[in-house]
Design a protein around this motif. Sequence first.
Motif, PDB file in Angstrom:
ATOM      1  N   LEU A  22      56.698 140.738 -89.353  1.00 53.83           N
ATOM      2  CA  LEU A  22      57.098 139.444 -88.789  1.00 53.83           C
ATOM      3  C   LEU A  22      55.898 138.518 -88.678  1.00 53.83           C
ATOM      4  N   ALA A  23      54.769 139.050 -88.238  1.00 53.07           N
ATOM      5  CA  ALA A  23      53.558 138.243 -88.106  1.00 53.07           C
ATOM      6  C   ALA A  23      53.138 137.658 -89.451  1.00 53.07           C
ATOM      7  N   ASP A  24      53.148 138.478 -90.492  1.00 55.07           N
ATOM      8  CA  ASP A  24      52.786 137.989 -91.833  1.00 55.07           C
ATOM      9  C   ASP A  24      53.754 136.917 -92.302  1.00 55.07           C
ATOM     10  N   ARG A  25      55.037 137.150 -92.080  1.00 55.41           N
ATOM     11  CA  ARG A  25      56.048 136.199 -92.535  1.00 55.41           C
ATOM     12  C   ARG A  25      55.917 134.855 -91.822  1.00 55.41           C
ATOM     13  N   VAL A  42      50.230 143.546 -80.664  1.00 54.16           N
ATOM     14  CA  VAL A  42      50.406 143.885 -82.079  1.00 54.16           C
ATOM     15  C   VAL A  42      50.292 142.630 -82.941  1.00 54.16           C
ATOM     16  N   ILE A  43      50.954 141.546 -82.517  1.00 53.61           N
ATOM     17  CA  ILE A  43      50.912 140.283 -83.277  1.00 53.61           C
ATOM     18  C   ILE A  43      49.483 139.746 -83.327  1.00 53.61           C
ATOM     19  N   GLN A  87      44.392 138.539 -86.139  1.00 57.27           N
ATOM     20  CA  GLN A  87      43.122 138.127 -85.542  1.00 57.27           C
ATOM     21  C   GLN A  87      42.052 137.770 -86.572  1.00 57.27           C
ATOM     22  N   ASP A  88      42.122 138.353 -87.759  1.00 59.29           N
ATOM     23  CA  ASP A  88      41.127 138.057 -88.795  1.00 59.29           C
ATOM     24  C   ASP A  88      41.675 137.151 -89.900  1.00 59.29           C
ATOM     25  N   HIS A  89      42.841 136.561 -89.650  1.00 59.30           N
ATOM     26  CA  HIS A  89      43.439 135.672 -90.650  1.00 59.30           C
ATOM     27  C   HIS A  89      42.566 134.431 -90.826  1.00 59.30           C
ATOM     28  N   LYS A  90      42.376 134.005 -92.058  1.00 55.56           N
ATOM     29  CA  LYS A  90      41.470 132.895 -92.337  1.00 55.56           C
ATOM     30  C   LYS A  90      42.107 131.526 -92.092  1.00 55.56           C
ATOM     31  N   VAL A  91      43.437 131.463 -92.001  1.00 58.28           N
ATOM     32  CA  VAL A  91      44.096 130.155 -91.919  1.00 58.28           C
ATOM     33  C   VAL A  91      44.778 129.936 -90.566  1.00 58.28           C
ATOM     34  N   VAL A  92      45.367 130.984 -90.005  1.00 62.44           N
ATOM     35  CA  VAL A  92      46.111 130.816 -88.749  1.00 62.44           C
ATOM     36  C   VAL A  92      45.426 131.563 -87.604  1.00 62.44           C
ATOM     37  N   LYS A  93      45.805 131.183 -86.403  1.00 63.82           N
ATOM     38  CA  LYS A  93      45.308 131.853 -85.197  1.00 63.82           C
ATOM     39  C   LYS A  93      46.487 132.083 -84.256  1.00 63.82           C
ATOM     40  N   THR A  94      46.301 132.915 -83.259  1.00 63.71           N
ATOM     41  CA  THR A  94      47.367 133.191 -82.301  1.00 63.71           C
ATOM     42  C   THR A  94      46.835 133.046 -80.878  1.00 63.71           C
ATOM     43  N   TYR A  95      47.736 132.702 -79.977  1.00 65.88           N
ATOM     44  CA  TYR A  95      47.431 132.702 -78.548  1.00 65.88           C
ATOM     45  C   TYR A  95      48.747 132.864 -77.793  1.00 65.88           C
ATOM     46  N   SER A  96      48.663 133.197 -76.530  1.00 62.49           N
ATOM     47  CA  SER A  96      49.870 133.393 -75.726  1.00 62.49           C
ATOM     48  C   SER A  96      50.004 132.264 -74.712  1.00 62.49           C
ATOM     49  N   LYS A  97      51.227 131.943 -74.367  1.00 62.26           N
ATOM     50  CA  LYS A  97      51.456 130.928 -73.342  1.00 62.26           C
ATOM     51  C   LYS A  97      52.678 131.315 -72.506  1.00 62.26           C
ATOM     52  N   GLY A  98      52.757 130.775 -71.305  1.00 63.25           N
ATOM     53  CA  GLY A  98      53.880 131.061 -70.423  1.00 63.25           C
ATOM     54  C   GLY A  98      53.550 132.163 -69.429  1.00 63.25           C
ATOM     55  N   GLU A  99      54.458 132.376 -68.502  1.00 61.85           N
ATOM     56  CA  GLU A  99      54.291 133.391 -67.477  1.00 61.85           C
ATOM     57  C   GLU A  99      55.185 134.585 -67.763  1.00 61.85           C
ATOM     58  N   GLU A 100      54.735 135.767 -67.346  1.00 64.32           N
ATOM     59  CA  GLU A 100      55.575 136.961 -67.475  1.00 64.32           C
ATOM     60  C   GLU A 100      56.851 136.787 -66.646  1.00 64.32           C
ATOM     61  N   PRO A 101      57.998 137.263 -67.117  1.00 63.09           N
ATOM     62  CA  PRO A 101      58.208 138.063 -68.330  1.00 63.09           C
ATOM     63  C   PRO A 101      58.560 137.205 -69.552  1.00 63.09           C
ATOM     64  N   ASN A 102      58.303 135.891 -69.470  1.00 58.67           N
ATOM     65  CA  ASN A 102      58.660 134.991 -70.568  1.00 58.67           C
ATOM     66  C   ASN A 102      57.440 134.510 -71.354  1.00 58.67           C
ATOM     67  N   ARG A 119      54.958 134.184 -74.377  1.00 51.52           N
ATOM     68  CA  ARG A 119      55.228 134.176 -75.817  1.00 51.52           C
ATOM     69  C   ARG A 119      53.949 134.050 -76.623  1.00 51.52           C
ATOM     70  N   VAL A 120      54.002 134.527 -77.844  1.00 46.77           N
ATOM     71  CA  VAL A 120      52.916 134.354 -78.792  1.00 46.77           C
ATOM     72  C   VAL A 120      53.147 133.069 -79.583  1.00 46.77           C
ATOM     73  N   VAL A 121      52.091 132.312 -79.779  1.00 45.00           N
ATOM     74  CA  VAL A 121      52.137 131.095 -80.594  1.00 45.00           C
ATOM     75  C   VAL A 121      51.238 131.317 -81.813  1.00 45.00           C
ATOM     76  N   ILE A 122      51.766 131.014 -82.989  1.00 45.23           N
ATOM     77  CA  ILE A 122      50.983 131.077 -84.234  1.00 45.23           C
ATOM     78  C   ILE A 122      50.775 129.656 -84.720  1.00 45.23           C
ATOM     79  N   SER A 123      49.525 129.263 -84.913  1.00 46.68           N
ATOM     80  CA  SER A 123      49.224 127.894 -85.349  1.00 46.68           C
ATOM     81  C   SER A 123      48.074 127.909 -86.351  1.00 46.68           C
ATOM     82  N   LEU A 124      47.840 126.768 -86.983  1.00 46.73           N
ATOM     83  CA  LEU A 124      46.718 126.651 -87.909  1.00 46.73           C
ATOM     84  C   LEU A 124      45.415 126.663 -87.128  1.00 46.73           C
ATOM     85  N   ARG A 125      44.373 127.197 -87.741  1.00 46.02           N
ATOM     86  CA  ARG A 125      43.039 127.209 -87.102  1.00 46.02           C
ATOM     87  C   ARG A 125      42.477 125.801 -87.041  1.00 46.02           C
TER      88      ARG A 125
END
Length: 228
Positions: A172-175, A199-200, A205-220, A222-228
């Motif tokens: 899913l992360a790759d897609r 896992v995501i 973490q070593d992707h050359k084009v995109v980066k990830t970060y989390s936002k929101g409070e538990e239990p909601n 979420r992971v966000v995938i965006s361009l570097r």
Amino acid sequence: MSNVIASGKTVEVAVNKGLAQLGVSQDRVTVNILSQPSKGFLGLIGVREAKVELTLLPEVTPEPVVGTMISSSVSNEAVDGDPYAAAVKFILDVGRSMGLEVEVEVQHTKDATTLHIFGPDLGLMIGRRGQTLDSLQYLANIVANRVSTSYLRIILDAENFRERRKKTLEELADRLAGRVIRSHKEVVLEPMSPQERKVIHAKLQDHKVVKTYSKGEEPNRRVVISLR
């Protein structure tokens, strides 16, 4: 960092902030409520937030062992003083309450102890996307650590779900990374547990084009995938 003091509008919010600072789940800490929130005069003046102190429990690494142990039943005598037996008994009791006769294989490794559940109709114990299994894992850790003098980390698995789920999340992360690259728009995933978010993050973490970060409070959260 073994302890933090955090504040929030409610005790729950303050605890979640402290957990985020420590980077652990609630079963890894003891919580001391320093002050309850108050609204102050007319609900406007002198508002005081809740303040809590979170202390990290000491962690013990189980010694590697050769082979595994299969348990179909565990007596109360066997549980006495044995955190792993307590966790196994909890799982067996839950299984019987669900009408399932299961067996539990206890496997110690250097990093953690895994309880592998075997039996028919384990989909009931796994639940949708592993939500029931995650809840049982959380409770099994609480049960074990009530007996243990040091913090133990227990992983609960059934039908090799953890590995299958990890592979699904990595795909899913790759897609989704590909979608972000094509559309130049960030993608926000559905709420996930800390383990699944990890896992995501690890996959990209070593992707050359995109980066990830989390936002929101538990239990909601979420992971966000965006361009570097």
